[in-house]
Each structure stands twice: as structure tokens, then as C-alpha cells.
Design an enzyme around this catalytic site. Structure first.
Site, short mmCIF file in Angstrom:
data_model
loop_
_atom_site.label_atom_id
_atom_site.label_comp_id
_atom_site.label_asym_id
_atom_site.label_seq_id
_atom_site.Cartn_x
_atom_site.Cartn_y
_atom_site.Cartn_z
CG ASP A 138 33.70 35.97 35.43
OD1 ASP A 138 33.91 36.91 36.22
OD2 ASP A 138 32.68 35.27 35.43
CD GLU B 96 36.58 37.19 39.26
OE1 GLU B 96 36.16 38.05 40.05
OE2 GLU B 96 35.81 36.53 38.53
#
Length: 665
Positions: free
Chosen positions: A347, A376
Site C-alpha cells: 500500500d 502503488e
């Protein structure tokens, strides 16, 4: 006497110096403990505790009979040891007991913490549990193996929330909202069609990507009847499974055993398991289990000493500091070894530094080089860490075989994530062809692409297609169906929305790189037009398994796309050089049409040449195709790998808002 007195004073002074609280000029000067025995080493004969608290003047260990309430039945002083650690050995069998650490800094006792390396906890993660991990292994665990995987481009990812997967009344699953739902076979929806793990096998995906399944803070595990919902991006204990997903959160071993049973079941079904990991921030800042050991150390600060917030959650961790880097690496390795996890999605990976991410890759390679890493490639806000050191998308070439999400192909296909009303290529918008082509080559260098015409990137950012995740929606923002509805062009019918949907996923699954879908997209999933549903009820988030019957045509199309990709390795090229040599774009005179050829049995492909045409227009288009004995396998929203038709001329009509795929042997 004078000499003896001097020696005694010298010894006394040295002892005082050794027992005094260390002071460091900066966090960078804190010692880094290299050992592998942090937290607890348990045996029936003794329990050995070691905790890192370099600025503490005293550290206590508190022992409890249960994991939630009541006072400590024993308190022990720990001894200062090497590299900022404190140790204690208790020569008795403590299995079944619970413990916390308490640290004294600047003459003040901080709140109790189970520590950050904790691997088992009581309910709500308040206290660490003393268990024998070997007793949590399900039968046959020693024979559990990862399903085979040759290249990362062979992966097809399916992102799912543990609770969403099974909680619907029509899921047919008994263990609703639990890890064990992934172990149930033979489950059916209201019409008798397969759900759960049988559905995943039928669909054909290779990897299940689980939204955060470690112990998170937002759900009270003592009140399961409340059914409080959260995605889980609020980490509490990183190395412990989430208790609300177990059948008995009060039993520390239960959540561990059931997580392993889930992994074992998926492996037996030929499906690998990816964990969504959130090392970039913690659920709380100054009272987190990290900060209670070494205040401030594990987090980045701005020049004015305020806490930085690139996560958008009030804090961001400092991966570049020695003990935080050590923790991230060891935590990932622990999940890969103790729980046999096959991949990790990071994340807001852009918050982490490149060196730490590459250290994780190196550590995983020593276990199994087929363990997948991706994340990400961005931050939620600015960070004090200089951009050149961040693991962001533009720096992906510096990452060692670590993939990033492609926002270029996502927004080119469905439209802007910032404005729900703006549509994309699949809804008939012109001038997005270059971004679609960039997605087709998996973000690599290709001479046919005008990089000045892309949505976000201005240059290729990966070394190989193995580093690109292609997708059109995920748990964040509007799911695909809702986005297409929100941005529908004037006069677009419901039938057209289905066409837009199929075309979007056709591009994802026929592009080079790693395809990714959000769970339920194959069932035409909707979340009632709500952008972010991270704490909304099951009525919004649950997968409606009866949609499989209502939208059977869509499911069959998605299933066909996956079967096409699995059967034909031309769509799964692992190197940039292979893409450059064997993927050629065909110049189309009509706007909003992209066509390309995959040639010469590339990547051991059984078909000699493959022609793919995407028509983003809401009307049919007439195109000229190369001469050859073409066999049509995808056309007008239908897929049949045995063949739809044979083409006998070079003039071909591509149906509105759809893709056509054909081959010659």
C-alpha cells in the site's frame, strides 16, 4: 587504600555509565540490532524475551492470565543488553499466558505494548500471547506447496476483501466473513451456480489478492455481532492475522490456524495467495505499538519536527531507518515462510525508499523467486523523503523485479479517477489511443508510441512487462460498473454499458504485463455509486453471488478472456526486447481504434500471428486487415477459442465498443 579507593570509584563510575540512559544526536544514530531473536523465543522449558527500546531507562515485562482484562500476575524488570535491546529469560513453561512490555523514558512510564515483532495476540491485539506456533499448523501443512509459476506475466490477480467474499446471504458459504470461507467447497448461489473457491477455479484466476488481513484496529473483535466493517488499512499488529476473520478471536491460535487453512485450501485449488501489506503508516501515531518502544524513531518528521503525512492517515513510517527497514523485511519474510504467502501488494509503496523495497526482494528471492511483489507507485501527499529515493512509479526501473500499478491504462480506458463524470476510451472518447497503446506494451519502451501524448507518464518507466499491473478498477474509488454508469455519454444504453465493460477488460487481459481485476467485476458488481466504501455496511460491499446468474453473459466473457490469456503465451511476454520485436501496431485511419499484431510464434505461442483490434467508438468501424487465413475467436462481445468464423478477405467490420481477436496458424 587510596589506590583501592580510586579503583572502586572508577569501577562505580563505569557501572553508572553503562546503566545510564543513552542519548543520541539524531534518529540516524540509534543502534541497529541485527539478531533474529526479537520479541519471544518460546520452548516448554523457558521463554526468552528481547525488545528494542534504545532510549529507555527501564523496561518491564508484565505477565497476564488472559488476553484482554484483569491485572498482571507478575512483573519483571528486563536487563539492558546490546544494540538498544533489553532481555529477560523465564525458566518455566508459559504457554497459554499473555504479556506486554512497558518502557520508561524521561522518567515517565509509557503505555503497555505487546511489542512490534509480536506474532500472536489476545482479542483486539492488546496483549501478546505465548503459544507454540507448531501447534497451529493444519494437518498436512508440511506438504503444502505453492502452485507452479513460470513467469510473473503468467499471473492473473483477483483482489478481494475477506468479508465481502462470503458474507452475502446468497453466498452459500457457512463461515461468512471468515478465513474459513475459502476452504468451503460445493457452495452455490440461489440458482445453484458455483460460488466461493469453486467459482475462483471456474473463473481461472491464478492469484487471490487479499485486502489487509493482518490485525487491524478498527473492528472490535469482542463484539462480532456488531458486524462493523472496514477495509483494514489501519495496522495494529503487522505479524498477526485479523481476529474478526477467525471463528474465535479470543483464542490466539485460532486465527493463525485458520489463516493457514485458507492458504492451504487455495493452494490445493491451484491458486496462490497475495497479502495486501500496509507498512507505510500505522492506525495511530504516538500511541502505536511501534512508537511506545522508541518514540518518534519509526516515523518521518518535517523540518519543523511535526509528523509528516504522505499516507494521508496522520503519520508515515521511516523505512530508510535501520530498525524500520529490518522490521519490514523480516515481517514480509515471516508471512512468506510461516504462512506460505505467495505475494505482497504494498500500500502506498511510494512512501517507502527504494533500498528497502529492493532489500525485501532480495530476502524473498532466497525463499522463492516466484513470490510476487507489487505496489502503488505513489504517495497520498508529499514526503520529506526526496523523490529520487522513493519507490514511486517513475523510479520503477530502479526497483528489482517489483511491479507498479498503471494509472495510465486505468484512466485511459474508463476515464478520470478525479472526476467521475469524465469517460474514457471504452466510452467513445477520442485522443486516448497513445495511452491505450502504452498499456498494451506494459509501460515499456516501444518505437510506435508517442510518449508526449500520454495521460500521466512522459516516458517508459519499467524494465520489463513483469513490472506493470494493468487494471481498470480496484477497491479504491468507483468500481468499474459504477464509474461507467456515472460517466455514461449522452444517450448510452444499459446494453452499451455492458459493451464498455467488456472492452475495458479485454484491453487489460490482452495487454503485456500482469492483469488485475477487482472481485465481483466478473459478476457486474456495483456498490451503488459510492466511491470509497471502506467503512460502509455489508449491504454495499458484499459480493452479490446471484449476479452470476443475472449477468451470466458477462461472467462467461471474463472467463473466456482468462482462458484466452492462459492458453496463449503471446499475451504474456516477459521481456521488453520480446515486446519490441514481436508486437507491432497497425496504423488505423479511424480515430479511437487501436490494432496490433503479435507475430512469429512469440514466447512459444501456438498460433503463428495474432491480430487484436479495439474499437472505442460507439459505432461499427470498417478496417483493413493483413492478408491471411484469419480465424476469428473474439468478436462483438463473444469469445470462442474454437473459432467464431473464418475470414476470407481483408475488409473487416469491428462491432461498436468492442474488440475483435483473430489468428493464423
Amino acid at each position: 587504600m587510596k589506590a583501592n579507593s580510586f579503583i572502586m570509584l572508577l569501577i562505580s563510575g563505569l557501572l553508572c555509565a553503562c546503566n545510564s540512559t543513552p542519548h543520541y544526536a539524531s534518529f540516524n544514530d540509534y543502534p541497529v540490532y541485527e539478531g533474529s531473536d526479537l520479541e519471544l523465543i518460546y520452548s516448554a522449558q523457558s521463554s526468552k524475551f528481547r525488545v528494542w527500546a534504545p532510549t529507555a531507562s527501564e523496561v518491564k515485562l508484565l505477565l497476564y492470565d488472559n488476553g484482554y482484562d484483569g491485572g498482571a500476575y507478575q512483573t519483571h524488570d528486563m536487563k539492558r543488553s546490546e544494540k538498544g535491546t533489553w532481555t529477560l529469560k523465564i525458566d518455566e513453561d508459559l504457554k497459554g499466558k499473555f504479556y506486554t512490555f512497558q518502557v520508561k523514558i524521561n522518567e515517565r512510564w509509557l503505555a503497555e505494548t505487546p511489542g512490534m515483532w509480536v506474532k500472536a495476540t489476545g482479542v483486539n491485539g492488546k496483549r501478546a500471547a505465548i503459544i507454540d506456533l507448531a501447534e497451529t499448523n493444519p494437518a498436512g501443512w508440511e506438504n503444502d506447496v505453492r502452485p507452479p509459476l513460470k513467469n510473473f506475466t503468467d499471473i492473473m490477480l483477483y483482489e478481494v476483501h475477506v468479508r465481502d467474499f462470503s458474507v452475502s446471504p446468497n453466498s452459500g458459504m457457512k463461515h461468512k466473513g471468515k478465513f474459513l470461507a475459502f476452504t468451503e467447497r460445493g457452495t452455490k448461489n440461489s440458482a445453484g451456480e458455483s460460488t466461493g473457491i469453486d467459482h475462483l477455479k471456474e473463473l481461472g484466476i491464478t492469484h487471490v489478492h487479499l485486502l489487509p488481513s493482518f490485525d487491524f484496529a478498527s473492528v472490535d473483535e469482542t463484539k462480532p455481532a456488531e458486524n462493523k466493517y472496514n477495509w483494514g488499512y489501519d495496522p495494529l499488529n503487522y505479524n498477526v492475522p485479523e481476529g474478526s476473520y477467525s471463528t474465535n478471536p479470543k483464542d490466539p491460535a485460532c486465527r493463525i490456524r485458520e489463516f493457514k487453512e485458507m492458504v492451504q485450501s487455495l493452494h490445493k485449488a491451484g491458486i496462490r495467495v497475495v497479502m495486501d501489506v500496509v507498512y507505510n503508516h500505522t492506525a495511530m501515531g504516538k500511541n502505536s505499538h511501534l512508537d511506545l518502544l522508541a518514540p518518534g524513531y519509526f516515523y518521518r518528521q518535517n523540518p519543523d519536527s511535526t509528523w509528516s503525512n504522505a499516507s494521508g492517515c496522520g503519520n508515515e513510517t521511516a523505512s530508510e531507518r535501520g530498525m524500520m527497514r529490518k522490521f519490514i523485511v523480516e515481517s514480509v519474510v515471516y508471512w512468506a515462510t510461516e504462512y506460505h504467502v505467495d505475494g505482497f501488494r504494498f500500500d502506498l509503496m511510494g512512501i517507502h525508499d527504494i533500498e528497502t523495497m529492493n532489500a525485501v526482494r532480495t530476502a524473498l528471492d532466497k525463499i522463492d523467486k516466484t513470490i510476487f511483489m507489487y505496489g502503488e507507485g505513489w504517495t497520498a501527499a508529499n514526503s520529506p523523503l526526496e523523490e529520487a529515493k522513493r519507490a514511486v512509479k517513475k523510479n520503477a526501473k530502479k526497483l528489482d523485479n517489483i511491479a507498479v500499478f498503471s494509472d495510465d491504462i486505468r484512466d485511459a480506458l474508463k476515464g478520470s479517477w478525479k472526476n467521475a463524470l469524465i469517460p474514457g476510451f471504452v466510452s467513445g472518447v477520442d485522443s486516448l489511443e497513445e495511452s491505450v497503446k502504452f498499456g498494451v506494451v506494459g509501460g515499456t519502451q516501444h518505437d510506435s508510441i508517442n510518449y508526449s501524448g500520454l495521460l500521466y507518464s512522459k516516458a517508459p518507466y519499467v524494465n520489463n512487462p513483469t513490472q506493470t499491473i494493468n487494471y481498470v478498477s480496484c477497491h479504491d474509488d468507483l468500481c468499474l460498473v459504477d464509474k461507467l454508469k456515472e460517466s455514461r455519454p449522452a444517450g448510452a444504453t444499459d446494453e452499451e454499458l455492458v459493451r464498455f465493460n467488456k472492452l475495458a477488460q479485454t484491453v487489460v487481459f490482452t495487454s503485456q504485463g500482469v492483469p488485475f481485476i477487482y472481485a465481483g467485476e466478473e459478476l457486474y458488481r456495483t456498490k451503488k455509486g459510492i466511491h470509497n466504501t471502506f467503512q460502509l455496511p455489508d449491504s454495499i460491499n458484499q459480493i452479490n453471488w446471484d449476479s452470476k446468474t443475472a449477468h451470466k453473459d458477462i461472467f462467461e466473457y471474463y472467463k473466456g478472456l482468462i482462458a484466452l490469456r492462459k492458453a496463449h503465451s503471446a499475451f504474456r511476454m516477459p521481456t521488453q526486447e520480446m515486446v519490441q520485436q514481436h508486437l507491432k501496431f497497425i496504423n488505423m485511419k479511424t480515430p479511437n481504434v487501436v490494432a496490433f499484431m503479435l507475430s512469429n510464434h512469440v514466447n512459444d505461442e501456438v498460433w503463428k500471428d495474432i491480430l487484436v483490434i479495439y474499437n472505442g467508438n460507439r459505432k461499427p468501424v470498417l478496417v483493413q486487415i493483413p492478408e491471411g487465413e484469419w480465424n476469428l475467436v473474439c468478436h462483438d462481445g463473444k469469445i470462442n477459442l474454437n473459432g467464431i468464423a473464418q475470414l476470407d478477405n481483408t475488409t473487416f467490420i469491428v462491432a461498436p465498443s468492442s474488440a475483435s481477436i483473430m489468428y493464423v496458424r
